[in-house]
Design a protein around this motif. Structure first.
Motif, short mmCIF file in Angstrom:
data_model
loop_
_atom_site.label_atom_id
_atom_site.label_comp_id
_atom_site.label_asym_id
_atom_site.label_seq_id
_atom_site.Cartn_x
_atom_site.Cartn_y
_atom_site.Cartn_z
N LEU A 263 38.13 66.18 -17.87
CA LEU A 263 39.00 65.05 -18.12
C LEU A 263 39.32 64.33 -16.81
CD1 LEU A 263 42.07 65.09 -20.49
CD2 LEU A 263 42.28 64.12 -18.20
N GLY A 264 39.04 63.02 -16.78
CA GLY A 264 39.33 62.22 -15.60
C GLY A 264 40.43 61.22 -15.88
N LEU A 265 41.16 60.84 -14.83
CA LEU A 265 42.27 59.90 -14.97
C LEU A 265 42.19 58.82 -13.91
CD1 LEU A 265 45.15 59.05 -16.06
CD2 LEU A 265 46.07 60.56 -14.27
N THR B 3 33.14 62.91 -16.35
CA THR B 3 33.84 63.78 -17.29
C THR B 3 33.51 63.38 -18.72
OG1 THR B 3 35.76 62.32 -17.21
CG2 THR B 3 35.74 64.21 -15.71
N ASP B 4 33.78 64.30 -19.65
CA ASP B 4 33.55 64.01 -21.06
C ASP B 4 34.68 63.18 -21.66
OD1 ASP B 4 31.22 65.43 -20.92
OD2 ASP B 4 32.03 67.26 -21.82
N LEU B 5 35.86 63.23 -21.03
CA LEU B 5 37.00 62.42 -21.46
C LEU B 5 37.50 61.64 -20.26
CD1 LEU B 5 37.52 65.56 -22.83
CD2 LEU B 5 39.10 64.15 -24.15
N LEU B 6 37.80 60.37 -20.47
CA LEU B 6 38.26 59.51 -19.39
C LEU B 6 39.50 58.76 -19.84
CD1 LEU B 6 37.70 58.46 -16.55
CD2 LEU B 6 36.16 56.75 -17.54
N LEU B 7 40.61 58.95 -19.10
CA LEU B 7 41.87 58.27 -19.37
C LEU B 7 42.08 57.20 -18.31
CD1 LEU B 7 44.16 61.40 -20.02
CD2 LEU B 7 42.50 60.34 -21.56
N LEU B 8 42.37 55.98 -18.75
CA LEU B 8 42.54 54.87 -17.81
C LEU B 8 43.82 54.11 -18.14
CD1 LEU B 8 39.24 54.66 -18.99
CD2 LEU B 8 39.13 53.70 -16.70
N ASP B 9 44.67 53.98 -17.14
CA ASP B 9 45.93 53.27 -17.30
C ASP B 9 45.78 51.85 -16.76
OD1 ASP B 9 48.53 52.55 -17.73
OD2 ASP B 9 49.43 54.12 -16.50
N GLU B 10 45.69 50.89 -17.66
CA GLU B 10 45.50 49.48 -17.30
C GLU B 10 44.27 49.28 -16.40
OE1 GLU B 10 46.93 46.71 -18.29
OE2 GLU B 10 48.27 47.74 -19.64
N GLY C 258 34.82 61.24 -28.98
CA GLY C 258 33.64 60.40 -28.90
C GLY C 258 33.88 58.94 -29.21
N LYS C 259 35.14 58.52 -29.26
CA LYS C 259 35.50 57.14 -29.58
C LYS C 259 36.23 56.48 -28.41
CE LYS C 259 34.05 57.51 -33.86
NZ LYS C 259 32.85 56.76 -34.35
N VAL C 260 36.40 55.17 -28.51
CA VAL C 260 37.22 54.41 -27.56
C VAL C 260 38.58 54.17 -28.21
CG1 VAL C 260 37.50 52.27 -26.25
CG2 VAL C 260 35.22 53.29 -26.52
N THR C 261 39.64 54.68 -27.57
CA THR C 261 40.99 54.52 -28.07
C THR C 261 41.80 53.68 -27.10
OG1 THR C 261 41.02 56.63 -29.27
CG2 THR C 261 43.14 55.74 -28.61
N ALA C 262 42.56 52.73 -27.62
CA ALA C 262 43.46 51.92 -26.79
C ALA C 262 44.89 52.17 -27.22
CB ALA C 262 43.12 50.44 -26.90
N THR D 115 31.16 59.58 -24.15
CA THR D 115 32.42 59.85 -23.46
C THR D 115 33.60 59.34 -24.28
OG1 THR D 115 31.29 59.59 -21.33
CG2 THR D 115 33.70 59.47 -21.31
N THR D 116 34.58 60.20 -24.46
CA THR D 116 35.81 59.78 -25.12
C THR D 116 36.65 58.98 -24.13
OG1 THR D 116 35.83 61.74 -26.55
CG2 THR D 116 37.92 60.59 -26.26
N ILE D 117 36.97 57.75 -24.49
CA ILE D 117 37.74 56.86 -23.62
C ILE D 117 39.12 56.65 -24.23
CG2 ILE D 117 37.85 54.56 -22.57
CD1 ILE D 117 35.41 55.98 -21.58
N VAL D 118 40.16 56.85 -23.41
CA VAL D 118 41.52 56.51 -23.82
C VAL D 118 42.09 55.61 -22.74
CG1 VAL D 118 43.80 57.36 -24.45
CG2 VAL D 118 41.79 58.78 -24.90
#
Length: 286
Positions: free
Chosen positions: A82-84, A161-168, A32-36, A194-197
């Protein structure tokens, strides 16, 4: 608000050929947090994200989503949670923006289901959020780099999605659109939980927008925690080999990294356009 999900990395080792990029890494992504994720070039940031999303199999160790190994989870089942957004996605030749964004809905469909009104709403909301509605009928290969990046982000948002991973996610974007995209991701986190990484190169944007920072170095975890605890002079030196000052961001109150090059020294006066000068007050000095 979405349900919290636990994304955990245990003793993870990754590499290509004979080269080890990540070695026995342990980390927990706060739900549930934004992680970088930050670190020097070639430190394994993108490699880690690819493994978290099932695209790269580990040499050893595990990536666990709610206690289940992502690499043993069926792809479509995982894609509902989970989305990417990868670093350099490639669109099919001749595809329109609307069709590309619509592909974000595929994990929610099966052989018996048809395109629904909910799918229309999800695509429309994603286009509006990324300010790409006017581009819906354009071909993706006709767009500028910045427009394409916003369209790819729209596709990831449409996946819902409940989790979203984004590369740059800010690649190819000017500073105004960088801030808009990060504001958008913050809104998504706050409104839906949404958990953001995301992998970011800009340390100051990472510190401003992330609740949690992960700093990678030498194939492992150098530091993790709140931005104020991670973005320090010692961390910048150890991770990037750079001397710096850490000051308070006057807008967010978060830490702000000021690099020190060979031609400048700490405590130097900053001259404003009107001719007056002021000295940057460092919270932490070298």
């Amino acid at each position: 608000m979405t349900a919290d999900h636990t994304l955990l990395v245990e003793k993870l080792s990754l590499g290509y050929g004979d080269r080890v990029v990540i070695d026995e890494l342990d980390l927990l992504v706060p739900p549930g947090k934004v992680t970088a994720i930050v670190g020097a070039n070639a430190c394994g940031k993108s490699t880690l994200l690819r493994s978290m999303s099932r695209l790269l199999s580990p040499r050893d160790g595990h990536v666990l989503l709610d206690g289940k190994e992502v690499h043993k989870t069926p792809a479509k089942q995982l894609a509902r949670l989970l989305g990417l957004l990868p670093q350099s996605p490639i669109a099919p030749e001749g595809i329109t923006v609307a069709d590309l964004v619509g592909r974000g809905r595929h994990p929610h469909q099966n052989l018996l289901s048809r395109w629904s009104h909910d799918d229309d709403l999800a695509v429309a909301a994603a286009l509006e959020a990324t300010e790409t509605t006017a581009l819906a009928d354009r071909h993706v290969d006709e767009l500028s780099g910045g427009q394409r990046q916003r369209v790819w982000i729209a596709m990831a948002l449409a996946q819902q999605t409940d989790l979203l991973l984004l590369d740059e996610p800010t690649t190819f974007l000017d500073v105004s659109h960088q801030v808009e995209v990060l504001d958008l991701l913050t809104d998504l986190n706050r409104s839906r939980g949404t958990t953001i990484v995301m992998v970011l190169h800009d340390l100051n944007l990472a510190a401003r927008y992330a609740d949690h920072l992960i700093a990678l170095a030498d194939g492992g975890l150098h530091a993790a925690g709140q931005p104020g605890d991670v973005l320090t002079v010692d961390t910048v030196r150890a991770v990037f080999g750079l001397e710096s000052l850490i000051v308070d961001d006057p807008v967010s109150g978060r830490p702000l990294m000021v690099p020190i090059g060979r031609h400048h020294s700490p405590g130097a006066s900053v001259t404003h356009s009107e001719g007056s000068s002021a000295t940057i007050g460092a919270r932490t000095t070298v």
